[in-house]
Scaffold this motif. Structure first.
Motif, PDB file in Angstrom:
ATOM      1  N   LYS A   1      -5.207  -0.155   1.140  1.00  0.00           N
ATOM      2  CA  LYS A   1      -5.483   1.563   1.298  1.00  0.00           C
ATOM      3  C   LYS A   1      -4.479   2.272   0.703  1.00  0.00           C
ATOM      4  CE  LYS A   1      -7.250   1.167   5.517  1.00  0.00           C
ATOM      5  NZ  LYS A   1      -8.055   1.736   6.712  1.00  0.00           N
ATOM      6  N   PHE A   2      -3.452   1.763   0.947  1.00  0.00           N
ATOM      7  CA  PHE A   2      -2.002   2.659   0.650  1.00  0.00           C
ATOM      8  C   PHE A   2      -1.994   2.548  -0.680  1.00  0.00           C
ATOM      9  CE2 PHE A   2       2.352   3.290  -0.124  1.00  0.00           C
ATOM     10  CZ  PHE A   2       2.537   4.478   0.634  1.00  0.00           C
ATOM     11  N   ILE A   3      -2.157   1.448  -1.390  1.00  0.00           N
ATOM     12  CA  ILE A   3      -2.084   1.280  -2.873  1.00  0.00           C
ATOM     13  C   ILE A   3      -3.198   2.509  -3.649  1.00  0.00           C
ATOM     14  CG2 ILE A   3      -2.677   0.016  -4.848  1.00  0.00           C
ATOM     15  CD1 ILE A   3      -1.429  -2.394  -3.164  1.00  0.00           C
ATOM     16  N   TYR A   4      -4.403   2.327  -2.875  1.00  0.00           N
ATOM     17  CA  TYR A   4      -5.258   3.183  -3.577  1.00  0.00           C
ATOM     18  C   TYR A   4      -4.882   4.667  -3.667  1.00  0.00           C
ATOM     19  CZ  TYR A   4      -9.451   6.006  -4.093  1.00  0.00           C
ATOM     20  OH  TYR A   4     -10.486   6.951  -4.623  1.00  0.00           O
ATOM     21  N   ASN A   5      -4.109   5.156  -2.610  1.00  0.00           N
ATOM     22  CA  ASN A   5      -3.769   6.484  -2.676  1.00  0.00           C
ATOM     23  C   ASN A   5      -2.343   7.083  -3.151  1.00  0.00           C
ATOM     24  OD1 ASN A   5      -6.102   7.964  -1.107  1.00  0.00           O
ATOM     25  ND2 ASN A   5      -5.652   6.447   0.520  1.00  0.00           N
ATOM     26  N   ASN A   6      -1.412   5.897  -3.339  1.00  0.00           N
ATOM     27  CA  ASN A   6      -0.224   6.170  -3.549  1.00  0.00           C
ATOM     28  C   ASN A   6       0.416   5.766  -4.997  1.00  0.00           C
ATOM     29  OD1 ASN A   6       0.982   7.679  -1.002  1.00  0.00           O
ATOM     30  ND2 ASN A   6      -0.493   5.965  -0.370  1.00  0.00           N
ATOM     31  N   ILE A   7      -0.280   4.552  -5.504  1.00  0.00           N
ATOM     32  CA  ILE A   7       0.424   4.074  -6.653  1.00  0.00           C
ATOM     33  C   ILE A   7      -0.646   3.533  -7.576  1.00  0.00           C
ATOM     34  CG2 ILE A   7       0.760   1.770  -5.612  1.00  0.00           C
ATOM     35  CD1 ILE A   7       3.496   1.802  -7.146  1.00  0.00           C
ATOM     36  N   GLN A   8      -0.387   3.523  -8.884  1.00  0.00           N
ATOM     37  CA  GLN A   8      -1.373   2.927  -9.828  1.00  0.00           C
ATOM     38  C   GLN A   8      -1.547   1.383  -9.774  1.00  0.00           C
ATOM     39  OE1 GLN A   8      -1.084   4.614 -14.025  1.00  0.00           O
ATOM     40  NE2 GLN A   8      -1.007   2.214 -14.463  1.00  0.00           N
ATOM     41  N   TYR A   9      -0.498   0.688  -9.928  1.00  0.00           N
ATOM     42  CA  TYR A   9      -0.683  -0.769 -10.010  1.00  0.00           C
ATOM     43  C   TYR A   9       0.432  -1.319  -9.365  1.00  0.00           C
ATOM     44  CZ  TYR A   9      -1.261  -4.950 -13.027  1.00  0.00           C
ATOM     45  OH  TYR A   9      -1.643  -6.125 -13.848  1.00  0.00           O
ATOM     46  N   ALA A  10      -0.025  -2.296  -8.222  1.00  0.00           N
ATOM     47  CA  ALA A  10       0.861  -2.971  -7.484  1.00  0.00           C
ATOM     48  C   ALA A  10       0.125  -4.579  -7.129  1.00  0.00           C
ATOM     49  CB  ALA A  10       1.068  -2.114  -6.286  1.00  0.00           C
ATOM     50  N   GLU A  11       1.050  -5.171  -6.739  1.00  0.00           N
ATOM     51  CA  GLU A  11       0.829  -6.854  -6.432  1.00  0.00           C
ATOM     52  C   GLU A  11       1.481  -7.088  -5.214  1.00  0.00           C
ATOM     53  OE1 GLU A  11       1.914  -8.658 -10.223  1.00  0.00           O
ATOM     54  OE2 GLU A  11       4.122  -8.299  -9.611  1.00  0.00           O
ATOM     55  N   PHE A  12       1.093  -8.215  -4.623  1.00  0.00           N
ATOM     56  CA  PHE A  12       1.537  -8.772  -3.554  1.00  0.00           C
ATOM     57  C   PHE A  12       2.254 -10.547  -3.619  1.00  0.00           C
ATOM     58  CE2 PHE A  12      -1.551  -6.028  -1.893  1.00  0.00           C
ATOM     59  CZ  PHE A  12      -1.164  -5.285  -0.787  1.00  0.00           C
ATOM     60  N   ASN A  13       3.546 -10.472  -3.273  1.00  0.00           N
ATOM     61  CA  ASN A  13       4.059 -11.712  -3.133  1.00  0.00           C
ATOM     62  C   ASN A  13       4.085 -12.571  -2.024  1.00  0.00           C
ATOM     63  OD1 ASN A  13       4.427 -11.035  -6.004  1.00  0.00           O
ATOM     64  ND2 ASN A  13       6.793 -10.748  -5.766  1.00  0.00           N
TER      65      ASN A  13
END
Length: 719
Positions: free
Chosen positions: A639-651
């Motif tokens: 949910k944070f990604i949706y509102n705060n950054i274009q493109y992200a991933e989890f390691n």
């Protein structure tokens, strides 16, 4: 004092070697030598004094640069030129003499550098060896015959990196965004055989994998396919079953017909998705590896096939969550295909109709690392209201409109990448004599000088592609992957107007900031400098684009092997520098240093400010522990990604020991060797280790620098 040789050995310092080298350069002339013996002795003394002022043991390259600098200070211009020329010639000789040795060591299984160059290639395989042997020869020809000496020298000295030199002599481009809808709807030709538009979902999936394999064998970068184009074919299968059941079972009522058709369609859905997963993971392209491919999972609210595409995405995620069996029959995490899942208003976990898919994606991420996430909200802010897939792992196109004024992204490509070594500029300028203002002024001058070298190198790539005709790769240029040009047509029109991109890569913004400001770029003082550098790089790309009508773009280099190569060369030249070269790797693009303690939310929030600047290529990650027991926390980060950054991933970690059956994290010991924490197994052949290499996952192990970087990563979420 010791001197660090190019192979890493340490030898005793000997001033007489400096005297001999200067003397040779001085005498190598048809006219009267420029320097006297007294001059030579004085120069050697000054160099020695500078060496003893260093806080580290110098490398060969560092000593040679001090010699050049001293000769210039003494106005011994001709001697300095001859010394530099001799140095460059020796470097070229060393490179030429290594071609045979590289090939023979590769065949003998003794070339560890090449074995660890690509985390998804196994150099013991004959098919991979064939590609590497061709690449060694190609790289040698490129360096000796095709690149200007000053560009080749800049590459050798890690001023810049001329990516994929092993493919430069071939008429191929980098990465692309497949026009799958065009190819499936209108048919295509492969190996001179007509492939008509599929009539079912299963066939469409099979054709898709054939396209992916063919494209991968005719380019050197990654590719992406938007799976929304398959929805149409799933509906065709459903209608086919309805018709067939009505014909063969006329006694069934309509409700029974529909129920049976739905069951058969679901079976075909599972079979088709399994075809994609297994084909991509078992196909071997001509470059000796599985295709580097990304599947784009994007539900569009106005899609007439949104119901079918939701079902396809659910099945893709379900099968990825399950994994794929290794040779022991145990489900493990596959490296490909990379999955990118789009978060939008209808699935951002705020009560949308398709939130159930995002919850499934969160479970899949916790176990298998994929999918990665794109925020449609943030992407629309950055790309004129558009949402589209990266090409491969992170390369993004700029918005482009066709003759009808419609935005077009599929069927476009990248011409190639050249990356600049930011930390090296920082090392040189931070060590200069003078005030901080003088050092900073010299930094901006040197940055511009080296950017011009990068521009020249990128234009070499562009000029090479101008020679390409559609016949060189029919799947790309004639049958729809990128275009449908006539046979024999030049692809040159596709190189202009921003239709394709060409990328200025960069690495080590963190290390550069540390060198020039004394603090991390997460510190407000460092942030100001880092943003200024990024905006300067972007302005250069925009300037070149305006001047040439070519789609220059700023690109955060993935740096799987480059993070090690740049740091290794700089350590040899400038010695071990705390926080910079001593680590054995440089930080990827604009990222927070992997060793820096910062929360997941703060990291994503901080890195978001760089993504719109690096619009030609970017991705951010957070390092998480095993969170399969805490999916709610993953959902909060999504949910944070949706509102705060274009493109992200989890390691996270998803490994398997073939000796004892341990399923968890296989760790690195003090010697940076992988070891099972349960049984102590150290045999790489008897373990499956998967880590985030760059944007892709890697599963064939990594070079020394990347291994150390992986080991050094701190968690951004507490266990």
């Amino acid at each position: 004092m010791k001197v660090v040789k190019r192979d890493g050995r340490e030898v005793a310092y000997d001033k007489q070697k400096i005297v001999i080298a200067i003397s040779k350069a001085n005498k190598d002339t048809d006219t009267k030598p420029e320097m006297t013996d007294i001059d030579i002795a004085y120069a050697a003394d000054k160099v020695e004094a500078a060496l003893f002022e260093l806080s580290h043991d110098p490398g060969i390259e560092e000593i040679q640069e001090l010699v050049e600098t001293q000769l210039m200070k003494m106005q011994m211009i001709e001697t300095a030129k001859r010394y530099t020329r001799y140095r460059n010639d020796r470097a070229r000789d060393r490179r030429e003499n290594t071609t045979d040795a590289k090939i023979m060591s590769l065949i003998a299984g003794q070339n560890r550098e090449m074995a660890e160059e690509n985390a998804n290639k196994s150099t013991i395989l004959a098919s991979t060896q064939r590609d590497y042997i061709a690449g060694i020869v190609s790289r040698d020809i490129t360096n000796r015959k095709m690149l200007p000496r000053h560009i080749s020298t800049a590459h050798d000295n890690a001023v810049l990196h001329f990516h994929d030199a092993d493919y430069f002599i071939e008429p191929i481009a980098n990465c692309c965004l497949l026009d799958i809808g065009n190819m499936l709807d209108n048919g295509l030709v492969m190996n001179e055989k007509l492939v008509e538009s599929p009539k079912s979902f299963q066939v469409a999936c099979t054709v898709l994998t054939q396209i992916i394999a063919c494209v991968a064998s005719n380019q050197y970068g990654g590719q992406s396919a938007d799976l929304r184009h398959l929805g149409k074919y799933l509906r065709l299968s459903y209608y086919k079953y309805i018709k067939k059941i009505r014909e063969t079972e006329p006694e069934l009522d309509e409700a029974s017909v529909v129920k049976l058709a739905e069951m058969l369609t679901t079976t075909e859905l599972k079979s088709g998705v399994q075809t994609i997963q297994y084909q991509i993971n078992t196909l071997m392209t001509t470059n000796g590896q599985s295709p580097f491919v990304t599947l784009f999972l994007n539900l569009q609210k106005d899609d007439p096939y949104i119901k079918e595409n939701a079902a396809i995405i659910r099945e893709v995620l379900s099968q990825r969550l399950e994994g794929i069996k290794n040779e022991e029959g145990v489900y493990i995490t596959p490296a490909f295909p990379k999955l990118v899942y789009v978060l939008d208003e209808h699935n951002n976990l705020t009560g949308g109709e398709y939130d159930y898919l995002t919850r499934l994606a969160a479970k899949c991420t916790a176990k298998r690392m994929y999918p990665d996430y794109i925020s449609a909200k943030k992407m629309r802010e950055n790309y004129q209201g558009n949402v589209f897939s990266p090409m491969g792992c992170r390369s993004f196109l700029a918005p482009w409109k066709d003759e009808n004024g419609e935005y077009k992204f599929e069927g476009r490509f990248n011409q190639g990448v050249v990356s600049i070594n930011l930390p090296q500029i920082g090392i040189i300028c931070s060590r200069m004599e003078g005030t901080q203002d003088e050092k900073m002024a010299r930094f901006w001058e040197m940055l511009d000088e080296r950017l011009e070298l990068c521009y020249e190198a990128l234009m070499l790539r562009h000029e090479q592609l101008r020679k390409v005709i559609s016949d060189n790769s029919p799947i790309h240029w004639q049958y729809g992957a990128v275009a449908r040009l006539p046979k024999g047509a030049s692809i040159e029109p596709l190189l202009y107007g921003g239709y394709s991109s060409i990328s200025l890569g960069y690495i080590g913004l963190y290390e550069l900031t540390l060198l020039m400001t004394g603090v991390s770029h997460t510190d407000p003082k460092g942030t100001e400098f880092a943003l200024k550098v990024m905006k300067h790089l972007r302005a250069k790309c925009d300037q070149w684009k305006a001047e040439t009508n070519i789609g220059f773009a700023l690109y955060g280099t993935p740096a799987e092997s480059l993070c090690y190569r740049f740091a290794k060369i700089d350590c040899e030249k400038y010695g071990s520098i705390p926080g910079v070269t001593d680590k054995g790797w440089y930080t990827n693009s604009y990222h927070v240093c992997p060793t820096e303690h910062i929360t997941a939310f703060d990291k994503l929030r901080f890195e978001n400010q760089f993504q719109p600047i690096s619009s030609g290529g970017c991705i951010s990650y957070v390092e998480i522990p095993n969170m399969q027991h805490n999916i709610e926390a993953i959902e909060e980060m999504i949910k944070f990604i949706y509102n705060n950054i274009q493109y992200a991933e989890f390691n996270t970690k998803s490994d398997y020991c073939k000796v004892c059956g341990f399923d968890g994290e296989i760790v690195l010991d003090d010697d940076d060797e992988w070891v099972c924490p349960v049984c102590g197994n150290r045999d790489r052949r008897m373990m499956n280790v998967v880590r985030r290499t760059c944007g892709y996952l890697g599963e064939k192990f990594w070079n020394k620098g990347k291994t150390r970087e992986i080991k050094s990563r701190v968690l951004h979420v507490s266990e």
